[in-house]
Write a protein that holds these residues in place. Structure first.
Motif, PDB file in Angstrom:
ATOM      1  N   LYS A 122       3.701   1.525  -1.429  1.00 48.57           N
ATOM      2  CA  LYS A 122       4.198   1.759  -2.779  1.00 48.57           C
ATOM      3  C   LYS A 122       3.098   2.290  -3.691  1.00 48.57           C
ATOM      4  O   LYS A 122       3.303   3.247  -4.438  1.00 48.57           O
ATOM      5  N   LEU A 123       1.918   1.684  -3.607  1.00 48.76           N
ATOM      6  CA  LEU A 123       0.827   2.091  -4.496  1.00 48.76           C
ATOM      7  C   LEU A 123       0.442   3.551  -4.270  1.00 48.76           C
ATOM      8  O   LEU A 123      -0.002   4.227  -5.195  1.00 48.76           O
ATOM      9  N   ALA A 143      -4.087   2.030  -9.581  1.00 48.17           N
ATOM     10  CA  ALA A 143      -2.789   1.891  -8.927  1.00 48.17           C
ATOM     11  C   ALA A 143      -2.057   0.645  -9.422  1.00 48.17           C
ATOM     12  O   ALA A 143      -0.871   0.698  -9.741  1.00 48.17           O
ATOM     13  N   PHE A 144      -2.772  -0.470  -9.494  1.00 52.73           N
ATOM     14  CA  PHE A 144      -2.125  -1.698  -9.956  1.00 52.73           C
ATOM     15  C   PHE A 144      -1.695  -1.591 -11.414  1.00 52.73           C
ATOM     16  O   PHE A 144      -0.657  -2.117 -11.804  1.00 52.73           O
ATOM     17  N   LEU A 203      -7.719   1.523  -6.735  1.00 49.28           N
ATOM     18  CA  LEU A 203      -6.809   0.382  -6.667  1.00 49.28           C
ATOM     19  C   LEU A 203      -6.532  -0.176  -8.062  1.00 49.28           C
ATOM     20  O   LEU A 203      -5.402  -0.546  -8.387  1.00 49.28           O
ATOM     21  N   GLU A 212       1.374   0.377 -11.441  1.00 50.72           N
ATOM     22  CA  GLU A 212       2.459  -0.442 -10.898  1.00 50.72           C
ATOM     23  C   GLU A 212       3.035  -1.316 -12.008  1.00 50.72           C
ATOM     24  O   GLU A 212       4.256  -1.440 -12.154  1.00 50.72           O
ATOM     25  N   SER A 217       0.842  -1.199   0.000  1.00 52.43           N
ATOM     26  CA  SER A 217       0.000   0.000   0.000  1.00 52.43           C
ATOM     27  C   SER A 217       0.876   1.247   0.000  1.00 52.43           C
ATOM     28  O   SER A 217       0.587   2.238  -0.669  1.00 52.43           O
ATOM     29  N   TYR A 225       1.556   6.053  -6.681  1.00 57.12           N
ATOM     30  CA  TYR A 225       0.946   6.174  -8.005  1.00 57.12           C
ATOM     31  C   TYR A 225      -0.405   6.872  -7.942  1.00 57.12           C
ATOM     32  O   TYR A 225      -0.799   7.599  -8.839  1.00 57.12           O
TER      33      TYR A 225
END
Lengths: 249, 249
Positions: free
Chosen positions: B8-9, B123-124, B120, B127, B6, B12
């Motif tokens: 790290k995300l 974000a992924f 999310l 990533e 979380s 973004y």
DNA sequence: CGAGGCGTTGAGCAGAATCAACAGGAGTGG
DNA sequence: CCACTCCTGTTGATTCTGCTCAACGCCTCG
């Protein structure tokens, strides 16, 4: 309608005429790009996709001192997402190596394609997986393969990828890359590429003239390169890992 | 709950406590993996995701003749998708470099996360984009950067990535990689890595002892490496491209 | 205490870069 | 049509980066 893209995606997932038509409809009319010109322009919608209809292109990075590294090669049927612009600065460019014909799938068309058809969704996901597998394989080549091995591996890869879109016959395929291009892709100098080419020619592994590559000894070349086509995730390489392609009609 | 993932995300996309909790709930209890052991096992659901909670791992490829290439480094907060098994053969392995703690997000939990929460999902996706940008940058390093430049660039990259998960302070970070590891990541031999290390130390650019890296001259190192953190797509590097990190509390 | 991995050093070698020069072919403009 | 230019492909000579082989100190760990 059959396009290089649908032809390629059929290697990952069986696609019926329905899917092929959906793809064909989503593709906006193609535009031409001259060799050495850049393909993706700043300001494009990052969720749209540019599809190569014909010709070769590459992602590349150029340093101020002139050094250039080709990061990946883009063949007909390949997608170049302009994701590059998702955030502030672009970290690389996409340039045409030959005259290139590009078609675009708009962001919304793309989203609809994926949400309305599970097969296409799966196909595009596998396509993306295959692309990263190729990138990883380049990392391996540049890091741990010798000069000859690198060259041999690249030729094996390109022959299989071209076969997957019907642009190669059993043992030969177009090879528009110049020696400077090969050098920038393989992290070497043109002089050294030239000499390595002479070696593989002398070993009777292949011929390369008038922009056409012919594999004289495909198995020998694969052994030399430690080439295992399974990373490309193509149906053909799973069904027949030995004799890569069926002979053309 | 705050996890490396979380953390790290959030670089973004801004994530609220809601998203953080969703993430924490999706994470199955962690398991430990010993150094040198492989992490992803055959037969795992390819749509599930393994998240590193602590420790370092790597994707790597090993040839029969012993040559090894580290394809990418996985730090706390990084995801290692077992996509590798999507089709027939795996083209590489994922191994622990230090003791590693791994948590899993199951396939269905992952799907729900993405479909129920747009932040999310975004974000992924970012990533994943950042991960491929890193892979491309490695291609550039291996292809066109010299020995010192490569080493310097890797250290810059790792310092920024560790900062993004709160594991580095302004000028130093853990560095569990041995010289053989560095050699296999940078496509060189341990002997040569050793000598290159001595060069950068002599140039007073950094120190490296007891598994800890300290950047004595961060700007000098970045210039040497031609390091531009923007490809990592991290907020921090956008906000403050010069002084990379705010000093710790 | 022995074993094995890591870090370090030295000597010699080789793969690849650099520098330089030239031939052939394609395209361009006079 | 020819001269000119630019790019590609090729070759030779030289240099250097990085590899190979080998040895040894050190530390950790069983």
């Amino acid at each position: 309608m059959e396009t290089p893209l649908s032809r390629k995606l059929r290697n990952y997932v069986p696609l019926g005429p329905v899917e092929r038509d959906m793809l064909a409809e989503a593709l906006e009319p193609a535009r031409m790009v001259e060799p050495r010109a850049d393909i993706v322009e700043e300001g494009e919608d990052p969720r749209s996709v540019n599809v190569i209809q014909s010709g070769w292109a590459c992602r590349y990075r150029q340093f101020e001192d002139g050094r250039r590294q080709i990061i990946s090669l883009l063949l007909p049927g390949d997608c170049c997402d302009p994701h590059i612009f998702l955030l502030d600065r672009r970290d690389h460019a996409i340039g045409a190596l030959t005259p290139v014909s590009i078609a675009r799938i708009g962001a919304t068309a793309m989203a609809e394609l994926m949400s309305r058809n599970a097969a296409l969704d799966l196909a595009f996901h596998r396509e993306a997986l295959a692309a990263s597998a190729i990138q990883r394989e380049w990392t391996v080549s540049l890091g741990r393969r010798s000069g000859v091995e690198r060259l041999a591996h690249l030729f094996c890869e390109l022959h299989v990828r071209l076969s997957a879109v019907g642009l190669a016959d059993g043992t030969s395929c177009p090879m528009p890359l110049t020696q400077p291009d090969l050098a920038d892709a393989l992290g070497q100098t043109t002089v050294h590429i030239n000499r390595t080419l002479q070696d593989v020619r002398a070993a009777r592994l292949l011929t390369l003239k008038s922009r056409r590559l012919t594999l004289l000894d495909p198995d020998g070349l694969r052994r030399l390169a430690k080439f295992d086509p399974s990373y490309l995730h193509l149906q053909a390489s799973r069904v027949a890992p030995r004799g890569l392609e069926a002979p053309g009609p």
